[in-house]
Design a protein around this motif. Structure first.
Motif, PDB file in Angstrom:
ATOM      1  N   TYR A   1      12.205   0.176  -0.588  1.00 25.99           N
ATOM      2  CA  TYR A   1      11.352   1.326  -0.292  1.00 25.99           C
ATOM      3  C   TYR A   1      12.196   2.582  -0.294  1.00 25.99           C
ATOM      4  O   TYR A   1      13.154   2.689   0.459  1.00 25.99           O
ATOM      5  CB  TYR A   1      10.666   1.134   1.060  1.00 25.99           C
ATOM      6  CG  TYR A   1       9.753   2.266   1.448  1.00 25.99           C
ATOM      7  CD1 TYR A   1       8.676   2.611   0.650  1.00 25.99           C
ATOM      8  CD2 TYR A   1       9.967   2.980   2.601  1.00 25.99           C
ATOM      9  CE1 TYR A   1       7.828   3.645   0.992  1.00 25.99           C
ATOM     10  CE2 TYR A   1       9.127   4.022   2.968  1.00 25.99           C
ATOM     11  CZ  TYR A   1       8.052   4.345   2.151  1.00 25.99           C
ATOM     12  OH  TYR A   1       7.226   5.368   2.500  1.00 25.99           O
TER      13      TYR A   1
ATOM     14  N   SER B   1       0.815  -1.210   0.000  1.00 22.82           N
ATOM     15  CA  SER B   1       0.000   0.000   0.000  1.00 22.82           C
ATOM     16  C   SER B   1       0.858   1.273   0.000  1.00 22.82           C
ATOM     17  O   SER B   1       0.343   2.356  -0.272  1.00 22.82           O
ATOM     18  CB  SER B   1      -0.937   0.018   1.211  1.00 22.82           C
ATOM     19  OG  SER B   1      -0.223   0.290   2.403  1.00 22.82           O
TER      20      SER B   1
ATOM     21  N   PRO C   1       3.322   3.983  -1.401  1.00 25.92           N
ATOM     22  CA  PRO C   1       3.753   4.404  -2.736  1.00 25.92           C
ATOM     23  C   PRO C   1       5.264   4.261  -2.871  1.00 25.92           C
ATOM     24  O   PRO C   1       6.022   4.584  -1.961  1.00 25.92           O
ATOM     25  CB  PRO C   1       3.332   5.877  -2.814  1.00 25.92           C
ATOM     26  CG  PRO C   1       3.018   6.296  -1.426  1.00 25.92           C
ATOM     27  CD  PRO C   1       2.782   5.076  -0.605  1.00 25.92           C
ATOM     28  N   GLY C   2       5.694   3.721  -3.998  1.00 26.15           N
ATOM     29  CA  GLY C   2       7.121   3.570  -4.255  1.00 26.15           C
ATOM     30  C   GLY C   2       7.756   2.384  -3.553  1.00 26.15           C
ATOM     31  O   GLY C   2       8.974   2.280  -3.485  1.00 26.15           O
TER      32      GLY C   2
END
Length: 44
Positions: free
Chosen positions: A36, A10, A12-13
């Motif tokens: 991450y 969930s 982002p990136g």
């Protein structure tokens, strides 16, 4: 484990996956591997 992967996916990136161990895999590989924000993270 599923909750952790769901949370990581969930973000982002964030790219993560569950490494399925077995007798033919390399010892010492973390159960969950994640990248991450350009950082490698391994969860055991």
């Amino acid at each position: 484990m599923r909750a952790i992967l769901k949370y990581l996916k969930s973000l982002p990136g964030c790219f993560s996956w569950k490494e399925h161990g077995g007798m033919y895999n390399t010892a010492g590989i973390p159960d969950v591997i994640c990248c991450y924000q350009g950082r490698f993270i391994g969860f055991e």
